[in-house]
Design an enzyme around this catalytic site. Structure first.
Site, PDB file in Angstrom:
ATOM      1  N   GLY A 257       2.898   1.271  -5.420  1.00  9.60           N
ATOM      2  CA  GLY A 257       1.918   2.137  -4.752  1.00  9.60           C
ATOM      3  C   GLY A 257       2.365   3.557  -4.473  1.00  9.60           C
TER       4      GLY A 257
ATOM      5  CD  GLU B 225       5.233   1.530   1.205  1.00  9.61           C
ATOM      6  OE1 GLU B 225       4.555   2.079   0.311  1.00  9.61           O
ATOM      7  OE2 GLU B 225       5.267   0.310   1.331  1.00  9.61           O
ATOM      8  CG  ASP B 226       1.424   2.627  -0.798  1.00  5.79           C
ATOM      9  OD1 ASP B 226       1.994   2.076   0.173  1.00  5.79           O
ATOM     10  OD2 ASP B 226       1.138   2.006  -1.837  1.00  5.79           O
TER      11      ASP B 226
ATOM     12  CG  ASP C 224      -2.162  -3.695   6.392  1.00  3.92           C
ATOM     13  OD1 ASP C 224      -2.646  -3.655   7.533  1.00  3.92           O
ATOM     14  OD2 ASP C 224      -2.573  -4.486   5.521  1.00  3.92           O
TER      15      ASP C 224
ATOM     16  CE  LYS D 167      -5.033  -0.909   5.392  1.00  3.63           C
ATOM     17  NZ  LYS D 167      -5.319  -2.232   4.805  1.00  3.63           N
TER      18      LYS D 167
ATOM     19  CB  VAL E 213      -8.072   2.144   1.532  1.00  5.55           C
ATOM     20  CG1 VAL E 213      -8.900   2.297   2.798  1.00  5.55           C
ATOM     21  CG2 VAL E 213      -6.583   2.076   1.885  1.00  5.55           C
TER      22      VAL E 213
ATOM     23  CG  ASP F  44      -3.027  -2.728  -6.315  1.00 12.38           C
ATOM     24  OD1 ASP F  44      -2.331  -2.501  -5.293  1.00 12.38           O
ATOM     25  OD2 ASP F  44      -3.165  -3.863  -6.797  1.00 12.38           O
TER      26      ASP F  44
ATOM     27  NE  ARG G 265      -0.819  -0.163  -8.870  1.00  9.91           N
ATOM     28  CZ  ARG G 265      -0.381  -0.785  -7.781  1.00  9.91           C
ATOM     29  NH1 ARG G 265      -0.264  -0.128  -6.642  1.00  9.91           N
ATOM     30  NH2 ARG G 265      -0.056  -2.063  -7.813  1.00  9.91           N
TER      31      ARG G 265
HETATM   32  P1  IMP Z   1       2.501  -3.924   4.986  1.00  8.48           P
HETATM   33  O1  IMP Z   1       1.442  -4.880   5.445  1.00  8.48           O
HETATM   34  O2  IMP Z   1       2.617  -2.730   5.909  1.00  8.48           O
HETATM   35  O3  IMP Z   1       3.812  -4.619   4.774  1.00  8.48           O
HETATM   36  O4  IMP Z   1       2.007  -3.357   3.612  1.00  8.48           O
HETATM   37  C1  IMP Z   1       2.581  -3.752   2.419  1.00  8.48           C
HETATM   38  C2  IMP Z   1       1.934  -3.188   1.208  1.00  8.48           C
HETATM   39  O5  IMP Z   1       0.642  -3.743   1.073  1.00  8.48           O
HETATM   40  C3  IMP Z   1       1.708  -1.686   1.151  1.00  8.48           C
HETATM   41  O6  IMP Z   1       2.837  -0.975   0.736  1.00  8.48           O
HETATM   42  C4  IMP Z   1       0.632  -1.624   0.086  1.00  8.48           C
HETATM   43  O7  IMP Z   1       1.211  -1.680  -1.203  1.00  8.48           O
HETATM   44  C5  IMP Z   1      -0.156  -2.882   0.346  1.00  8.48           C
HETATM   45  N1  IMP Z   1      -1.371  -2.575   1.114  1.00  8.48           N
HETATM   46  C6  IMP Z   1      -1.531  -2.600   2.449  1.00  8.48           C
HETATM   47  N2  IMP Z   1      -2.786  -2.256   2.783  1.00  8.48           N
HETATM   48  C7  IMP Z   1      -3.420  -1.959   1.614  1.00  8.48           C
HETATM   49  C8  IMP Z   1      -4.756  -1.519   1.292  1.00  8.48           C
HETATM   50  O8  IMP Z   1      -5.632  -1.290   2.143  1.00  8.48           O
HETATM   51  N3  IMP Z   1      -5.012  -1.335  -0.034  1.00  8.48           N
HETATM   52  C9  IMP Z   1      -4.110  -1.557  -1.013  1.00  8.48           C
HETATM   53  N4  IMP Z   1      -2.849  -1.974  -0.759  1.00  8.48           N
HETATM   54  C10 IMP Z   1      -2.512  -2.173   0.547  1.00  8.48           C
HETATM   55 MG    MG Z   2       3.174  -0.602  -1.483  1.00 12.97          MG
END
Ligand code: IMP
Ligand code: MG
Length: 174
Positions: A41, A96-97, A100, A128, A150, A156, A162
């Protein structure tokens, strides 16, 4: 699947990355900075953010996958590709993108801090809101968005979208 409302436009992203790049340039002036992008991402953010940083930087990438369903993080992270470089005594900025649940970054911070970098900080384009997560200090943050799924700008849905130059919500899944 339908592409829904645009949450962050290409122009807004560009303006924010300009600010973030300037802040990073200021903070790391005279330091040896390694940018670590989290694949897949973050490759778009990494490429665009880096071009707003005017000090010399090096790039490395990690690829991780979190176990769980397509749209829900489980907190168990598997390293698919580790860093190519040693980071001991280096200034490391993870790019990081999106944050979440924060579980991926929480795990990466733990994993990388053991390697004793000179500093270890985080940059994320999207955060988020309204999600419970472990405490994470995001030194360079882009936009706070509602807790919706999103796509675009590196993010993605089932491997696609992407390449959208903006961030949008997913409207309907069918
Ligand atoms: P985490 O939940 O913060 O560990 O997020 C892990 C990964 O989930 C992120 O780096 C993204 O690659 C993916 N991700 C989280 N939320 C979204 C979203 O809304 N759309 C697409 N990918 C997401
Ligand atoms: Mg990611």
């Amino acid at each position: 699947m339908k592409i829904g409302k645009t949450l962050v436009s290409a122009d807004e992203i560009e303006a924010k990355l300009t600010e973030m790049g300037a802040a990073i340039t200021r903070d790391y002036e005279g330091k040896d900075l390694l940018l670590v992008g989290i694949l897949k991402g973050a490759f778009v953010v990494m490429a665009d953010l880096a071009r707003h940083i005017t000090i010399p930087v090096e790039f490395d990438f990690m690829a991780v996958s979190s176990y769980g369903s397509a749209t829900k993080s489980s907190g168990v992270v598997r390293i698919l590709k580790d860093l190519d470089q040693e980071i001991e005594n280096r200034h490391v900025l993870i790019v990081e993108d999106i944050v979440d649940t924060g579980l991926t970054l929480h795990y990466l911070l733990k994993n990388l801090s053991v390697r004793r970098p000179a500093s270890l900080s985080l940059a994320a384009l999207l955060i988020k809101d309204g999600v419970e997560r472990p405490p994470l200090e995001i030194k360079y943050e882009g936009f706070h968005i509602p807790p919706e799924f999103v796509i675009g700008y590196g993010l993605d849905y089932e491997g696609k979208y992407r390449n959208l130059p903006y961030v949008a919500v997913v409207d309907s899944v069918d």
